[in-house]
Write an enzyme that holds these catalytic residues in place. Sequence first.
Site, PDB file in Angstrom:
ATOM      1  N   SER A 184       0.797  -1.225   0.000  1.00  0.00           N
ATOM      2  CA  SER A 184       0.000   0.000   0.000  1.00  0.00           C
ATOM      3  C   SER A 184       0.834   1.281   0.000  1.00  0.00           C
ATOM      4  O   SER A 184       0.362   2.322  -0.429  1.00  0.00           O
ATOM      5  CB  SER A 184      -0.948   0.000   1.192  1.00  0.00           C
ATOM      6  OG  SER A 184      -0.229  -0.177   2.390  1.00  0.00           O
ATOM      7  N   HIS A 212      -5.433  -4.078  -1.684  1.00  0.00           N
ATOM      8  CA  HIS A 212      -5.233  -3.043  -2.711  1.00  0.00           C
ATOM      9  C   HIS A 212      -5.174  -3.614  -4.127  1.00  0.00           C
ATOM     10  O   HIS A 212      -4.978  -2.871  -5.087  1.00  0.00           O
ATOM     11  CB  HIS A 212      -3.967  -2.226  -2.413  1.00  0.00           C
ATOM     12  CG  HIS A 212      -4.135  -1.278  -1.271  1.00  0.00           C
ATOM     13  ND1 HIS A 212      -4.734  -0.043  -1.412  1.00  0.00           N
ATOM     14  CD2 HIS A 212      -3.816  -1.403   0.040  1.00  0.00           C
ATOM     15  CE1 HIS A 212      -4.761   0.561  -0.233  1.00  0.00           C
ATOM     16  NE2 HIS A 212      -4.213  -0.238   0.664  1.00  0.00           N
ATOM     17  N   LYS A 243     -12.500  -0.967   0.322  1.00  0.00           N
ATOM     18  CA  LYS A 243     -11.702  -0.096  -0.536  1.00  0.00           C
ATOM     19  C   LYS A 243     -12.372   0.004  -1.909  1.00  0.00           C
ATOM     20  O   LYS A 243     -13.326   0.742  -2.051  1.00  0.00           O
ATOM     21  CB  LYS A 243     -10.260  -0.597  -0.575  1.00  0.00           C
ATOM     22  CG  LYS A 243      -9.601  -0.324   0.768  1.00  0.00           C
ATOM     23  CD  LYS A 243      -8.195  -0.805   0.910  1.00  0.00           C
ATOM     24  CE  LYS A 243      -7.667  -0.366   2.276  1.00  0.00           C
ATOM     25  NZ  LYS A 243      -6.779  -1.348   2.894  1.00  0.00           N
TER      26      LYS A 243
END
Length: 395
Positions: A184, A212, A243
């Site tokens: 990240s 991610h 996310k």
Amino acid sequence: MSNIHELSFLKEKIQELKNDGVYRKLPILEGANESEVILNGKSVINLSSNNYLGFANHPRLKQAAIDAVNKYGVGSGAVRTIVGNMDIHEELETLLAEFKREEGVMVYQSGFNCNAGTIQAVTEKGDLIISDELNHASIIDGARLSRADKTVYKHSDMNHLEAVLKEKRDNYRNVLIITDGVFSMDGDIAPLPDIVNLAEKYNAMTYVDDAHGSGVLGESGRGTVDHFGLHGRVDFTIGTLSKAIGVVGGYVAGSETMRDWLSHRGRPLLFSTSLPPAAVGAIMEAVRLLMSTTEYTDRLWDNAKYFKAKMSELGFNIGNSQTPITPVIIGEESKTMEFSRKLFENGVFVSGIVFPTVPKGTGRCRVMVTAGHTKEQLDRAVEIFRKVGKEMNLI
Ligand SMILES: *Cc1c(COP(=O)(O)O)cnc(C)c1O
């Protein structure tokens, strides 16, 4: 004697934070998490969210949440092992398994919870956990909850990983190698094919936290495992629903056996109430959207490439990211924070990230480009980066 309720030991620690210049208040967002927001009362272009696909305020997801509330209410009322396992929780897992091209999925209340619950449930005394040194805090905490021994390998260093396996494999019953899919802070992708080959050579299991990578890499956001075509060769793939998916929650994808076991020993599942219906409804709509079109992931990558090219042209150091995460590396800690502050004053929000989150001397303003940004917003942001960068003699 001082009053115990004054918590003077905490007051002292807070003063230390202030002395070190790392004390801060939580920023306050007014309204939805959009590409342009009002933060601490100021209108700014938002370059710091994980809302990669712009789903957090998407009309179709909002409608799906409302529909789920109308049918199922606002809370599930219990943990899943008692009476909080609604049919929509099961449907969500079936849908996610189809999306991830894996046999089974177990959903948790967050990505953090998923790591905290899964790692300890699949390892025990007599096992070894081998973790990349840059893995996320929730992996570190999850490993701490396990009775297995733990060791780390240098970031994405396959020679080091093999040396650890060679030295230690035979002393343990099971070995679990854990890595982030996408890191990240730098946006680099783990060398997953090499990790999987080493794991198979030394008879170890693999665990990839793709917080991610999900919604970003692979066909329509299916993740890092799909990106490398490694289906069936990674034992545990973690994704977050907080996310790119834009809602909240986490899950682990893998085998039916894994799911069966976690339904008995995944502690967040046994001891914490399941996801609320609104979240489940919205998540399912997001996954269906992703399965029906590559429009969102295409736009995300198009925007990321556009922004990165402009920033490189200006002469900023944007590291070696292979994903939309764009670290604008400044170096010195105080300069990094000053850069972030000046960007904000000029209308762009990018959080500064410094030691101890990243190594000393590698402070950066981490830009998260999303599918929700318009080219006009990105152009405006680049112009502000140019102006502040010149003022501070960074370019
Ligand atoms: C953000 C993140 C998590 C936590 O996910 P949440 O759903 O926000 O709890 C876990 N692992 C990694 C690698 C992350 O980046």
